[in-house]
Scaffold this motif. Structure first.
Motif, short mmCIF file in Angstrom:
data_model
loop_
_atom_site.label_atom_id
_atom_site.label_comp_id
_atom_site.label_asym_id
_atom_site.label_seq_id
_atom_site.Cartn_x
_atom_site.Cartn_y
_atom_site.Cartn_z
N LEU A 83 5.28 35.10 -30.50
CA LEU A 83 3.90 35.72 -30.63
C LEU A 83 3.79 37.17 -30.06
O LEU A 83 4.44 37.27 -28.93
N VAL A 84 3.28 37.91 -30.67
CA VAL A 84 3.17 39.33 -30.21
C VAL A 84 1.75 39.84 -30.26
O VAL A 84 0.93 39.59 -31.25
N ASP A 85 1.20 40.42 -29.15
CA ASP A 85 -0.08 40.82 -29.04
C ASP A 85 -0.02 42.31 -28.35
O ASP A 85 1.05 42.74 -27.69
N ASP A 86 -1.24 42.90 -28.14
CA ASP A 86 -1.21 44.09 -27.60
C ASP A 86 -1.49 43.85 -26.14
O ASP A 86 -0.58 44.57 -25.24
N VAL A 87 -2.40 43.08 -25.78
CA VAL A 87 -2.46 43.12 -24.11
C VAL A 87 -2.73 41.64 -23.79
O VAL A 87 -3.70 41.02 -24.42
N ILE A 105 7.51 34.47 -21.28
CA ILE A 105 6.69 35.53 -21.79
C ILE A 105 7.50 36.98 -21.37
O ILE A 105 8.14 36.94 -20.41
N PHE A 106 7.06 37.86 -22.11
CA PHE A 106 7.58 39.33 -21.66
C PHE A 106 6.65 40.34 -21.86
O PHE A 106 5.97 40.26 -23.07
N SER A 107 6.55 41.34 -21.18
CA SER A 107 5.68 42.60 -21.38
C SER A 107 6.31 43.66 -20.77
O SER A 107 7.25 43.63 -19.92
N LEU A 108 5.61 45.06 -21.14
CA LEU A 108 6.24 46.08 -20.82
C LEU A 108 5.63 46.96 -19.77
O LEU A 108 6.25 47.30 -18.81
N PHE A 109 4.30 46.96 -19.81
CA PHE A 109 3.53 47.86 -19.00
C PHE A 109 2.33 47.10 -18.18
O PHE A 109 1.99 46.14 -18.77
N ARG A 110 1.90 47.75 -17.21
CA ARG A 110 0.75 47.13 -16.71
C ARG A 110 -0.52 47.91 -17.16
O ARG A 110 -0.67 49.09 -17.26
N PHE A 111 -1.45 46.97 -17.61
CA PHE A 111 -2.75 47.78 -18.23
C PHE A 111 -3.64 48.04 -17.13
O PHE A 111 -4.01 47.05 -16.32
N GLU A 112 -3.88 49.10 -16.90
CA GLU A 112 -4.92 49.77 -15.88
C GLU A 112 -6.09 50.53 -16.43
O GLU A 112 -5.92 51.39 -17.36
N LYS A 113 -7.28 50.10 -16.28
CA LYS A 113 -8.32 50.91 -16.68
C LYS A 113 -8.48 52.22 -16.30
O LYS A 113 -8.08 52.71 -15.07
N GLY A 114 -8.70 53.14 -17.18
CA GLY A 114 -8.76 54.46 -16.93
C GLY A 114 -7.41 55.34 -16.98
O GLY A 114 -7.49 56.64 -16.83
N LYS A 144 1.44 21.73 -31.65
CA LYS A 144 0.78 20.43 -32.13
C LYS A 144 1.20 20.06 -33.45
O LYS A 144 1.06 19.05 -34.02
N ASN A 145 1.63 21.19 -34.23
CA ASN A 145 1.93 21.09 -35.77
C ASN A 145 3.49 21.31 -35.87
O ASN A 145 3.97 21.48 -36.76
N GLY A 146 4.24 21.01 -34.78
CA GLY A 146 5.69 20.68 -34.70
C GLY A 146 6.69 22.01 -34.22
O GLY A 146 7.74 21.86 -34.26
N ALA A 147 5.87 23.08 -33.66
CA ALA A 147 6.93 23.95 -33.14
C ALA A 147 7.61 23.69 -32.36
O ALA A 147 7.29 22.80 -31.41
N LYS A 148 8.85 24.19 -32.15
CA LYS A 148 9.89 23.90 -31.16
C LYS A 148 9.58 24.71 -29.75
O LYS A 148 9.41 23.96 -28.68
N ASN A 149 9.51 25.83 -30.06
CA ASN A 149 9.41 26.85 -28.70
C ASN A 149 8.54 27.78 -28.96
O ASN A 149 8.52 28.37 -30.26
N ILE A 150 7.72 28.42 -28.19
CA ILE A 150 6.73 29.68 -28.18
C ILE A 150 7.26 30.58 -27.30
O ILE A 150 6.82 30.13 -26.15
N PHE A 151 7.57 31.82 -27.57
CA PHE A 151 7.82 32.74 -27.04
C PHE A 151 6.72 33.88 -27.07
O PHE A 151 6.03 34.14 -28.01
N VAL A 152 6.40 34.62 -26.15
CA VAL A 152 5.32 35.59 -26.12
C VAL A 152 5.53 36.94 -25.66
O VAL A 152 6.33 37.09 -24.68
N ALA A 153 5.40 38.03 -26.38
CA ALA A 153 5.74 39.30 -25.89
C ALA A 153 4.35 40.36 -26.42
O ALA A 153 3.81 40.26 -27.29
N SER A 154 4.12 41.21 -25.13
CA SER A 154 3.03 41.84 -25.43
C SER A 154 3.44 43.16 -24.86
O SER A 154 4.25 43.66 -24.10
N VAL A 155 2.67 44.22 -25.35
CA VAL A 155 2.89 45.67 -24.71
C VAL A 155 2.55 46.07 -23.42
O VAL A 155 3.18 46.47 -22.66
N ALA A 156 1.19 45.21 -23.15
CA ALA A 156 0.71 45.35 -21.53
C ALA A 156 0.31 43.84 -21.02
O ALA A 156 0.00 43.07 -21.51
N LEU A 157 0.10 43.87 -19.66
CA LEU A 157 -0.37 42.65 -18.89
C LEU A 157 -1.70 43.30 -18.34
O LEU A 157 -1.42 44.43 -17.52
N ALA A 158 -2.67 42.85 -18.51
CA ALA A 158 -4.31 43.02 -17.59
C ALA A 158 -4.15 42.58 -16.26
O ALA A 158 -3.63 41.52 -16.19
#
Length: 241
Positions: A207-211, A78-87, A227-241
């Motif tokens: 796979l790309v998501d916001d948080v 996985i990879f992400s850019l910013f820490r998600f902080e409330k407020g 389960k349907n045959g994908a080889k590798n799954i990488f994940v990137a998001s703008v932030a981590l909560a």
């Protein structure tokens, strides 16, 4: 009066500048983080808000991966850019995308994310990008998928195509906002279904998501893909909560 091609180009640019200046006067560009007026060198987020965003270091990303993804074995990295902080600015910016239809902001954050991937995950090899899909009911209610706009920004930088024909959300789930980890996992069971198995077989995907919060939604998507045959799954998001 007869205008040459060069003369017409100059006239068009002059008219365009006048119109842009007028738009700036009556409809000024506003920062999505603090709603202050943007200066000419600021795009969609002011420099103060950008400086307020807390970048996630590799140690925090590794900890998030170990806590949320390693035990399931669906996601390779996985990879992400910013820490998600409330407020804080990042919450206001993300919410402005989801509830304020700030599409340019989503694409801009996607471009930053794409640059981060190229700089920090140069070993990743994937065939296409999949934004985390919304259920058709929620998509109809909101009118757009914020993750798709972020993915568009990633595509702009990386040059890797988006493919929305692989997987879909088949179960309308309750909002995850106030649920703890176990409830989120239960809520996501059987939430996604494959559309086109042939296109995923043997392929690696981003796979790309916001948080990323607990990772339950992403793990549910990744599970179906693997389960349907994908080889590798990488994940990137703008932030981590």
């Amino acid at each position: 009066m007869v205008y040459t091609k060069t003369g017409r180009d100059v006239m068009i640019k002059s008219i365009s500048k006048i119109l842009n200046d007028s738009m700036e006067t009556f409809l000024p560009r506003i920062c999505t983080g603090c709603e202050s007026r943007l200066s000419n060198d600021e795009l969609v987020i002011c420099n103060d808000c950008l400086n307020d965003l807390v970048q996630v270091d590799e140690a925090a990303i590794k900890e998030e991966y170990d806590n949320q993804f390693r035990e399931f074995g669906f996601v390779k990295d996985i990879f992400s850019l910013f820490r998600f902080e409330k407020g804080e600015s990042i919450q206001k910016i993300i919410f402005s995308i989801k509830y304020g239809r700030r599409f340019k902001t989503a694409k801009y954050l996607g471009e930053l994310l794409g640059e981060g991937i190229l700089q920090n995950r140069e070993s990743w090899e994937y065939s296409f990008i999949i934004p985390i899909p919304l259920h058709k009911v929620r998509l109809s209610e909101r009118g757009f998928n914020q993750s798709e706009y972020i993915a568009t920004g990633v595509k702009t930088v990386t040059g890797i195509a988006i493919d929305n024909s692989i997987i879909k959300r088949v179960k309308y789930t309750e909002t995850q906002t106030k649920k703890h980890k176990t409830e989120r996992i239960d809520n996501m069971k059987n939430a996604f279904g494959i559309i086109n198995k042939e296109n995923i077989n043997g392929k690696s995907v981003l796979l790309v998501d916001d948080v990323i919060t607990t990772g339950s939604t992403i793990n549910a998507v990744a599970d179906v893909l693997m389960k349907n045959g994908a080889k590798n799954i990488f994940v990137a998001s703008v932030a981590l909560a």
